[in-house]
Design a protein around this motif. Structure first.
Motif, PDB file in Angstrom:
ATOM      1  N   SER A  33      40.553  15.055 -25.628  1.00 26.11           N
ATOM      2  CA  SER A  33      40.596  14.620 -24.650  1.00 26.11           C
ATOM      3  C   SER A  33      38.654  15.144 -24.233  1.00 26.11           C
ATOM      4  O   SER A  33      38.276  15.499 -25.747  1.00 26.11           O
ATOM      5  CB  SER A  33      41.183  14.510 -23.161  1.00 26.11           C
ATOM      6  OG  SER A  33      40.291  14.113 -22.167  1.00 26.11           O
ATOM      7  N   ASP A  50      34.910  14.043 -29.348  1.00 24.18           N
ATOM      8  CA  ASP A  50      35.948  14.030 -30.761  1.00 24.18           C
ATOM      9  C   ASP A  50      34.614  15.229 -30.777  1.00 24.18           C
ATOM     10  O   ASP A  50      33.907  16.164 -30.617  1.00 24.18           O
ATOM     11  CB  ASP A  50      36.215  13.797 -31.214  1.00 24.18           C
ATOM     12  CG  ASP A  50      34.864  13.060 -32.292  1.00 24.18           C
ATOM     13  OD1 ASP A  50      33.906  12.185 -31.181  1.00 24.18           O
ATOM     14  OD2 ASP A  50      34.758  12.829 -33.068  1.00 24.18           O
ATOM     15  N   ASN A  73      41.713  18.536 -35.270  1.00 18.69           N
ATOM     16  CA  ASN A  73      42.495  18.029 -36.348  1.00 18.69           C
ATOM     17  C   ASN A  73      43.342  20.065 -36.330  1.00 18.69           C
ATOM     18  O   ASN A  73      44.406  19.826 -36.647  1.00 18.69           O
ATOM     19  CB  ASN A  73      42.841  17.169 -37.521  1.00 18.69           C
ATOM     20  CG  ASN A  73      42.215  15.799 -37.507  1.00 18.69           C
ATOM     21  OD1 ASN A  73      43.833  15.233 -36.238  1.00 18.69           O
ATOM     22  ND2 ASN A  73      41.386  15.245 -37.479  1.00 18.69           N
ATOM     23  N   TYR A 122      48.579  10.899 -26.551  1.00 19.03           N
ATOM     24  CA  TYR A 122      47.057  10.163 -27.211  1.00 19.03           C
ATOM     25  C   TYR A 122      46.746   9.761 -26.307  1.00 19.03           C
ATOM     26  O   TYR A 122      46.657   9.607 -24.865  1.00 19.03           O
ATOM     27  CB  TYR A 122      47.935   8.605 -28.023  1.00 19.03           C
ATOM     28  CG  TYR A 122      48.196   8.896 -29.687  1.00 19.03           C
ATOM     29  CD1 TYR A 122      47.801   9.439 -30.425  1.00 19.03           C
ATOM     30  CD2 TYR A 122      50.414   9.909 -29.138  1.00 19.03           C
ATOM     31  CE1 TYR A 122      48.854   9.246 -31.941  1.00 19.03           C
ATOM     32  CE2 TYR A 122      50.793  10.127 -31.014  1.00 19.03           C
ATOM     33  CZ  TYR A 122      49.643  10.161 -31.778  1.00 19.03           C
ATOM     34  OH  TYR A 122      50.125  10.294 -33.132  1.00 19.03           O
ATOM     35  N   ARG A 123      44.833   9.525 -26.998  1.00 16.30           N
ATOM     36  CA  ARG A 123      43.933   8.659 -26.183  1.00 16.30           C
ATOM     37  C   ARG A 123      44.132  10.177 -25.028  1.00 16.30           C
ATOM     38  O   ARG A 123      43.382   9.090 -23.294  1.00 16.30           O
ATOM     39  CB  ARG A 123      44.187   7.292 -25.820  1.00 16.30           C
ATOM     40  CG  ARG A 123      44.721   6.068 -27.018  1.00 16.30           C
ATOM     41  CD  ARG A 123      44.602   5.212 -26.234  1.00 16.30           C
ATOM     42  NE  ARG A 123      45.359   4.902 -26.132  1.00 16.30           N
ATOM     43  CZ  ARG A 123      46.175   4.152 -24.459  1.00 16.30           C
ATOM     44  NH1 ARG A 123      44.817   3.937 -24.499  1.00 16.30           N
ATOM     45  NH2 ARG A 123      47.291   4.113 -24.689  1.00 16.30           N
ATOM     46  N   GLY A 140      36.850  14.173 -37.174  1.00 18.27           N
ATOM     47  CA  GLY A 140      38.030  13.154 -35.270  1.00 18.27           C
ATOM     48  C   GLY A 140      39.236  14.050 -35.311  1.00 18.27           C
ATOM     49  O   GLY A 140      39.247  15.004 -35.246  1.00 18.27           O
ATOM     50  N   THR A 141      39.918  13.345 -34.514  1.00 15.13           N
ATOM     51  CA  THR A 141      41.139  13.969 -33.938  1.00 15.13           C
ATOM     52  C   THR A 141      42.123  12.503 -34.291  1.00 15.13           C
ATOM     53  O   THR A 141      42.561  10.951 -33.760  1.00 15.13           O
ATOM     54  CB  THR A 141      41.396  14.383 -32.521  1.00 15.13           C
ATOM     55  OG1 THR A 141      42.440  13.888 -31.500  1.00 15.13           O
ATOM     56  CG2 THR A 141      40.110  13.240 -32.020  1.00 15.13           C
ATOM     57  N   ILE A 142      43.392  12.981 -34.762  1.00 13.40           N
ATOM     58  CA  ILE A 142      44.608  11.812 -35.059  1.00 13.40           C
ATOM     59  C   ILE A 142      45.162  11.431 -33.962  1.00 13.40           C
ATOM     60  O   ILE A 142      45.735   9.869 -33.712  1.00 13.40           O
ATOM     61  CB  ILE A 142      45.657  12.285 -35.521  1.00 13.40           C
ATOM     62  CG1 ILE A 142      46.282  13.404 -35.219  1.00 13.40           C
ATOM     63  CG2 ILE A 142      44.741  12.648 -37.329  1.00 13.40           C
ATOM     64  CD1 ILE A 142      47.593  13.858 -35.990  1.00 13.40           C
ATOM     65  N   LYS A 200      43.613  10.828 -31.023  1.00 13.81           N
ATOM     66  CA  LYS A 200      42.202  10.269 -30.668  1.00 13.81           C
ATOM     67  C   LYS A 200      41.840  10.236 -28.865  1.00 13.81           C
ATOM     68  O   LYS A 200      42.463  11.693 -28.996  1.00 13.81           O
ATOM     69  CB  LYS A 200      42.895   8.502 -30.235  1.00 13.81           C
ATOM     70  CG  LYS A 200      42.946   7.618 -31.916  1.00 13.81           C
ATOM     71  CD  LYS A 200      43.457   6.418 -31.604  1.00 13.81           C
ATOM     72  CE  LYS A 200      43.603   5.526 -32.819  1.00 13.81           C
ATOM     73  NZ  LYS A 200      42.679   5.830 -33.653  1.00 13.81           N
ATOM     74  N   SER A 201      40.589  10.059 -28.652  1.00 12.43           N
ATOM     75  CA  SER A 201      40.519  10.826 -27.851  1.00 12.43           C
ATOM     76  C   SER A 201      39.640   9.590 -26.811  1.00 12.43           C
ATOM     77  O   SER A 201      39.602   7.973 -27.441  1.00 12.43           O
ATOM     78  CB  SER A 201      39.323  11.522 -27.734  1.00 12.43           C
ATOM     79  OG  SER A 201      38.603  12.287 -26.853  1.00 12.43           O
ATOM     80  N   ALA A 202      39.764   9.619 -25.144  1.00  9.29           N
ATOM     81  CA  ALA A 202      39.994   9.041 -24.445  1.00  9.29           C
ATOM     82  C   ALA A 202      38.337   9.544 -23.167  1.00  9.29           C
ATOM     83  O   ALA A 202      38.449  10.513 -22.918  1.00  9.29           O
ATOM     84  CB  ALA A 202      40.349   8.112 -24.103  1.00  9.29           C
TER      85      ALA A 202
END
Ligand code: F6P
Length: 318
Positions: free
Chosen positions: A3, A6, A11, A32-33, A59-61, A63-65
């Protein structure tokens, strides 16, 4: 779950958590996210094979938000219901202070076990000497400044290079010293415009023909890096000034070996703590030993800038 911003090495941390779960025979689910995906039930089972060949990826597989909805109690209730529905018993939060604050609030409301892993390029988390992603970001910044220096020296120019760090000067100070910057402006220390002009005048007098000034994006001198450059150009017309804002290139790229190893160590320990019935802690590296800190302290405590490094940087600019 990852979160917030990134960071390279996230990863590697995900991989470590998944593989540690496998090792201890625990089912692992990827959220995810970030908190938004938690609210929406965006989950997927992860096995050891799902995390093959990601240790080297930025990054991150997952995903982030940054989720506004999780800041509301309705949002957090939805998140709790999703976790219960999916029969998830605990969560590993990989992120920075915003992520941990969310985790703390969630834990206090629902008594839901959570362990934090510090992942941010800013290195601004109390309870760890290093956050995941910071070392890679430093190396990226140094590599870029080395390149800028070629132009600075070929054209006898003064470059202002803005680096990330939000309100923390770790990237600026360390990458500044590592790249031989003449001046480093960080939020923790207000150099002041007059001192900056004095330092640049002195530098010119000493015969230096080009200079690099590293500026943290959140520097408290009260001017943007462009205003700062204009101010210096107006007051010191002998300088030809250019600005370079490094921006998000600092967040990307393959993680350094240091970040991969750090992420692996912290990921394993996070799972072991949860299996041990512990909660509301952050895992961090203190003097090369994996230690734990209450999430609350990690968020509220202040990771101090290294004063000795400040002194070294001052001496190096002479
Ligand atoms: O926290 C990491 C960071 O890269 C900071 O250095 C920067 O201020 C911020 O995130 C930028 O956030 P965003 O990518 O959401 O603009």
């Amino acid at each position: 779950m990852t979160s917030g911003g990134d960071a390279p090495g996230m990863n590697a941390a995900i991989r470590a958590v998944v593989r540690a779960c496998s090792y201890y025979n625990v089912e692992c689910v990827g959220i995810y996210r970030g908190y938004q995906g938690l609210i929406e039930g965006d989950f997927q089972n992860l096995s050891s094979r799902n995390v093959s060949n990601i240790i080297n990826r930025g990054g991150t597989i997952l995903k982030s938000a940054r989720s506004a909805e999780f800041r509301t109690s309705e949002g957090r209730k939805k998140a709790y219901n999703q976790l219960k529905k999916a029969e998830i018993d605990a969560v590993v939060l990989i992120g920075g202070d915003g992520t941990f604050t969310g985790g703390m609030i969630f834990n206090s409301e629902y008594n839901f076990p959570c362990i934090g892993i510090p992942g941010t390029i800013d290195n601004d988390i109390f309870g760890t000497n290093f956050t995941i992603g910071y070392d890679t970001a430093l190396n990226t910044v140094v590599e870029v400044i080395d390149k800028i220096r070629d132009t600075a020296s070929s054209h006898n120019r003064l470059f202002f290079v803005e680096v990330m760090g939000r309100d923390a000067g770790f990237i600026a100070l360390n990458a500044g010293v590592g790249s031989g910057a003449e001046e480093i402006l960080i939020p923790e220390e207000n150099l002041g415009l007059d001192r900056l002009l004095e330092a640049l005048k002195r530098s010119k007098r000493s015969g230096r023909s080009s200079s690099i000034v590293v500026v943290t994006e959140g520097d408290k001198i009260g001017k943007s890096v462009f205003e700062l450059a204009n101010y210096v150009e107006e007051n010191l017309p002998q300088y030809e000034v250019r600005v370079s804002v490094l921006g998000h290139m600092q967040r990307g790229g393959s993680p350094s070996c240091f970040d991969r190893v750090l992420a692996s160590r912290l990921g394993v320990r996070a799972v072991e703590l949860l299996l041990d019935g512990q909660t509301n802690l952050m895992v961090g590296l203190v003097n090369n030993i994996v230690e734990t800190t209450e999430l609350e302290h990690a968020v509220k405590g202040h990771h101090e800038i290294n004063k000795e490094l400040l002194r070294v940087s001052d001496i190096m600019s002479f």
